[in-house]
Design a protein around this motif. Structure first.
Motif, PDB file in Angstrom:
ATOM      1  N   ASP A 186       0.835  -1.207   0.000  1.00 38.85           N
ATOM      2  CA  ASP A 186       0.000   0.000   0.000  1.00 38.85           C
ATOM      3  C   ASP A 186       0.864   1.249   0.000  1.00 38.85           C
ATOM      4  O   ASP A 186       0.599   2.215  -0.731  1.00 38.85           O
ATOM      5  N   ILE A 187       1.897   1.252   0.817  1.00 34.30           N
ATOM      6  CA  ILE A 187       2.767   2.423   0.919  1.00 34.30           C
ATOM      7  C   ILE A 187       3.507   2.657  -0.394  1.00 34.30           C
ATOM      8  O   ILE A 187       3.597   3.786  -0.887  1.00 34.30           O
ATOM      9  N   VAL A 188       4.029   1.574  -0.988  1.00 30.91           N
ATOM     10  CA  VAL A 188       4.771   1.694  -2.248  1.00 30.91           C
ATOM     11  C   VAL A 188       3.885   2.250  -3.355  1.00 30.91           C
ATOM     12  O   VAL A 188       4.249   3.204  -4.054  1.00 30.91           O
ATOM     13  N   LEU A 189       2.690   1.674  -3.511  1.00 29.18           N
ATOM     14  CA  LEU A 189       1.804   2.094  -4.594  1.00 29.18           C
ATOM     15  C   LEU A 189       1.207   3.477  -4.335  1.00 29.18           C
ATOM     16  O   LEU A 189       0.972   4.246  -5.274  1.00 29.18           O
ATOM     17  N   LEU A 190       0.962   3.809  -3.062  1.00 30.11           N
ATOM     18  CA  LEU A 190       0.449   5.135  -2.736  1.00 30.11           C
ATOM     19  C   LEU A 190       1.485   6.208  -3.043  1.00 30.11           C
ATOM     20  O   LEU A 190       1.167   7.245  -3.648  1.00 30.11           O
ATOM     21  N   LEU A 191       2.725   5.991  -2.643  1.00 31.80           N
ATOM     22  CA  LEU A 191       3.789   6.964  -2.926  1.00 31.80           C
ATOM     23  C   LEU A 191       4.001   7.118  -4.428  1.00 31.80           C
ATOM     24  O   LEU A 191       4.231   8.228  -4.933  1.00 31.80           O
ATOM     25  N   TYR A 192       3.933   6.017  -5.143  1.00 31.72           N
ATOM     26  CA  TYR A 192       4.055   6.053  -6.605  1.00 31.72           C
ATOM     27  C   TYR A 192       2.935   6.911  -7.189  1.00 31.72           C
ATOM     28  O   TYR A 192       3.167   7.768  -8.056  1.00 31.72           O
ATOM     29  N   ALA A 193       1.701   6.672  -6.718  1.00 28.90           N
ATOM     30  CA  ALA A 193       0.542   7.396  -7.245  1.00 28.90           C
ATOM     31  C   ALA A 193       0.641   8.889  -6.953  1.00 28.90           C
ATOM     32  O   ALA A 193       0.334   9.727  -7.814  1.00 28.90           O
ATOM     33  N   LEU A 194       1.060   9.247  -5.739  1.00 28.49           N
ATOM     34  CA  LEU A 194       1.201  10.661  -5.386  1.00 28.49           C
ATOM     35  C   LEU A 194       2.292  11.338  -6.212  1.00 28.49           C
ATOM     36  O   LEU A 194       2.130  12.486  -6.656  1.00 28.49           O
ATOM     37  N   ALA A 195       3.409  10.642  -6.425  1.00 24.96           N
ATOM     38  CA  ALA A 195       4.485  11.191  -7.253  1.00 24.96           C
ATOM     39  C   ALA A 195       4.013  11.365  -8.697  1.00 24.96           C
ATOM     40  O   ALA A 195       4.359  12.345  -9.367  1.00 24.96           O
ATOM     41  N   HIS A 196       3.218  10.426  -9.159  1.00 26.38           N
ATOM     42  CA  HIS A 196       2.669  10.480 -10.517  1.00 26.38           C
ATOM     43  C   HIS A 196       1.758  11.701 -10.677  1.00 26.38           C
ATOM     44  O   HIS A 196       1.851  12.435 -11.667  1.00 26.38           O
TER      45      HIS A 196
END
Length: 214
Positions: free
Chosen positions: A130-140
């Motif tokens: 969750d943390i990995v994909l959330l950070l990816y999404a926010l950076a995106h």
């Protein structure tokens, strides 16, 4: 926009089925060279409608936001991003889609412990994926959008998408996730929807700008 969603959605969804993330009750198999994608007849329709709604909403909200801002603030409003940026944004969204399938099993039982808060609150454990994909999404979102209206649309998509899936799974029984966690869906799926917001939004902005010049 409908055609783009109808084409991209089943392809991305096929990345999940080929990675054993989900499987359909009555699947349709698509063979793309060495890659086998599992989907279903209604998937292009659903993604097409979603793509149309998102693709139109972004430029409409941009113009509404610009109408309530000063000239200096309007200078920061997004315009036509250009096709290379649009394609890069979509490609990085597809990459996150693929990463969610690749990382699910390795990170399934891994958690990150956050320090306890005040008033005697216990430490909070969050799934690593969750943390990995959330950070990816926010950076995106920050890289390709960075607008309040874009953030609002991505958040709305992150909420509405899983709710629709919960209905499709629990009420209609159309497919199942291999590792469901809450109401038949994995906890990380909202971050994939969030990441899809800028991808469809930028495409909508580019198409909108192109149509306005004609």
């Amino acid at each position: 926009m409908f055609a783009a969603g109808a084409a991209l959605g089943p392809f991305c969804d096929g990345l999940h089925s080929s990675g054993n993330v989900l499987h359909y009750t009555n699947p349709s198999i698509i063979q793309l060279g060495p890659v086998t994608l599992e989907t279903c007849w209604w998937v292009p329709v659903l993604f097409g409608v979603a793509g149309l709604i998102l693709g139109v909403s972004y430029p409409v909200l941009d113009e509404l936001a610009a109408g309530h801002q000063t000239q200096q603030q309007q200078d920061w409003q997004p315009g036509a991003p250009g096709w290379p940026i649009v394609l890069l944004c979509i490609s990085l969204f597809v990459l996150q889609y693929k990463l969610s399938a690749v990382l699910e099993v390795p990170l399934l039982q891994q958690y990150v412990s956050l320090p306890p808060g005040g008033f005697g609150a216990a430490a909070l454990e969050l799934p690593t994926i969750d943390i990995v994909l959330l950070l990816y999404a926010l950076a995106h979102w920050r890289m390709f959008d960075a607008t309040p209206q874009g953030f609002a649309m991505s958040t709305l998509t992150a909420v509405a998408g899983p709710l629709v899936e919960i209905c499709l799974i629990n009420l209609l029984g159309l497919y199942t996730y291999t590792h469901p966690q809450v109401a038949g869906v994995p906890t990380w799926i909202p971050w994939v929807y969030f990441c899809g917001g800028p991808a469809v939004g930028l495409l909508g902005r580019q198409v909108w700008a192109t149509l306005k010049t004609r």
